[in-house]
Design an enzyme around this catalytic site. Structure first.
Site, PDB file in Angstrom:
ATOM      1  N   ARG A  10     -18.791  24.139 -17.788  1.00 54.32           N
ATOM      2  CA  ARG A  10     -17.742  24.652 -18.670  1.00 54.32           C
ATOM      3  C   ARG A  10     -17.486  23.623 -19.754  1.00 54.32           C
ATOM      4  NH1 ARG A  10     -11.940  24.151 -18.760  1.00 54.32           N
ATOM      5  NH2 ARG A  10     -11.056  25.788 -20.072  1.00 54.32           N
TER       6      ARG A  10
ATOM      7  N   HIS B  15      -0.690  18.992 -15.363  1.00 56.18           N
ATOM      8  CA  HIS B  15       0.010  18.085 -16.281  1.00 56.18           C
ATOM      9  C   HIS B  15       0.604  18.864 -17.448  1.00 56.18           C
ATOM     10  CE1 HIS B  15      -3.822  18.718 -18.314  1.00 56.18           C
ATOM     11  NE2 HIS B  15      -3.227  18.338 -19.432  1.00 56.18           N
TER      12      HIS B  15
ATOM     13  N   HIS C 118      -0.225  22.901 -17.051  1.00 57.28           N
ATOM     14  CA  HIS C 118      -1.537  23.519 -16.922  1.00 57.28           C
ATOM     15  C   HIS C 118      -2.529  22.595 -16.223  1.00 57.28           C
ATOM     16  CE1 HIS C 118      -1.480  21.232 -20.677  1.00 57.28           C
ATOM     17  NE2 HIS C 118      -2.792  21.146 -20.599  1.00 57.28           N
TER      18      HIS C 118
ATOM     19  N   ASP D 119       0.995  18.142 -21.609  1.00 55.42           N
ATOM     20  CA  ASP D 119       0.536  17.232 -22.656  1.00 55.42           C
ATOM     21  C   ASP D 119       1.741  16.520 -23.265  1.00 55.42           C
ATOM     22  OD1 ASP D 119      -2.095  18.070 -22.315  1.00 55.42           O
ATOM     23  OD2 ASP D 119      -1.871  19.689 -23.778  1.00 55.42           O
TER      24      ASP D 119
END
EC number: 1.14.11.-
Length: 385
Positions: free
Chosen positions: A315, A249, A305, A251
């Site tokens: 994570r 996607h 990204h 942002d």
């Protein structure tokens, strides 16, 4: 790093992209429990993504490391060198790293520690901060209250930010979790205040990098804006080759500042392939978003990204999305339009319009701004006839 919404809109005024909602959902945030899912032999199919979206990384992305100390200390020569590196990165793929960003010592580490504290709470306690549909702030797991497929393998805590007082981040968390969890809100409030201050500095550096006569143009544009803070928690996944922590996607916001822990997961699409952005101690990742791409008249690229998952390690990441005031017209500085209206890449719009588009059933991807702009132009043409 994503302001989630669905790949096609169901917002009634976005008729070109209407889709039929599924009549029922297999899961919702109250019953997605990653501790239980991890004990199963296979990942549920709802978390599988198309092959093109999970294509493996082809190497590490060599990002410029921008040392902000010269800029923050008023060293013009070092500022110009930093601005030149920022420009090159933003025109290529829309992302770069910053170090010596002025954060109080230990604040970033403390914020990551507090995020682990929150996600380590019992499911029932986390659900006290449940994100009510239509609101920005709150906790979700797998975003299954909105989607029925391509679910992200993550838990998130999202918090609306506005420079205070009042301290909206701290107040929201204390009201939901109780006074005995006050430290969570206090640390996140301090971290958001620091992130917002950094965003203002970055906006000025971006203006310098574009050669604007008024180097403070973007800083002033965002001074009365807001932010969205997101804590991401990516549990280990037994089939990481089929799942994603966050799908591919761009942002929709202006710029995004990301703090990673020491586990690899962020990947950027650059030069025709997915490439890994490895964590670097003391560094923050800065991504250009769709709103700033429009403010730059398309000169700077919105970063495409995703976040991948792994079999062994948790994570964590902390993300701050910068947003302009909702009713402010998104229009590039006149000098970037070369005096010709025909050279405008995107029509005028407000952040409120774009936010509604992305929050009303549209899953953000790398065509969001194009689709949104096309709808705006189409709607404008209909009104004029």
């Amino acid at each position: 790093m994503c302001i989630y919404a669905s790949r096609q809109t169901v917002c009634p005024y976005l008729t070109p992209f209407k889709v039929k909602r599924p009549k029922s959902r297999e899961m919702n945030s109250s019953d997605v429990n990653f501790s239980l899912l991890q004990s199963q032999p296979n990942v549920p199919a709802e978390f599988f993504w198309p092959e093109k979206d999970v294509a493996p990384s082809e190497g590490d992305l060599d990002l410029p490391i921008i040392d902000l100390s010269g800029f923050l200390n008023g060293n013009e020569a070092e500022t110009q060198l930093a601005a030149k590196a920022v420009k090159k990165a933003c025109m290529a793929h829309g992302t770069f790293l910053v170090v010596n960003h002025g954060f109080k010592s230990g604040l970033a580490e403390k914020a990551l520690e507090i995020s682990s504290l929150f996600f380590g709470l019992s499911k029932d306690e986390k659900l006290r901060a449940y994100r009510i549909p239509g609101n920005i702030s709150g906790y979700t797991a797998g975003h299954s209250q909105r989607f029925s497929s391509n679910l992200p393998w993550n838990e998130t805590l999202t918090l609306a930010f506005k420079k205070g007082p009042p301290h909206v981040v701290e107040d929201f968390l204390t009201s939901r979790l109780g006074n005995h969890r006050q430290e969570i809100g206090q640390v996140f409030q301090e971290f958001c205040d620091a992130m917002n201050g950094l965003v203002m500095d970055l906006m000025e550096l971006l203006g310098i990098s574009m050669g604007l006569k008024d180097r403070t143009y973007y800083r002033r544009f965002f001074e009365d804006g807001s932010g969205i803070f997101r804590c991401n928690y990516y549990p280990p996944c037994k089939q990481p080759e089929k799942a994603l922590g966050v799908g591919p996607h761009n942002d929709p916001t202006a710029i995004t500042v990301l703090l990673q822990d020491d586990v690899v997961g962020l990947e950027v699409f650059a030069a025709g392939s997915w490439q890994t952005v490895r964590p670097r101690p003391g560094a923050l990742v800065v991504n250009v978003g769709d709103t700033f791409m429009a403010l730059s008249n398309g000169n700077y690229r919105s970063c495409y990204h995703r976040a991948v998952v792994n079999k062994e390690k948790v994570r964590r990441s902390l993300v701050f999305f910068s947003c302009p005031r909702e009713d402010k017209i998104i229009v590039p500085p006149p000098e970037l339009v070369e005096g010709e209206e025909a050279s405008r890449k995107y029509p005028d719009f407000t952040w409120a319009q774009l936010q509604k588009f992305t929050q009303s059933g549209y899953r953000v991807d790398n065509t969001t701004l194009h689709n949104f702009s096309s709808w705006l132009v189409s709607n404008s043409d209909k009104k004029s006839t």
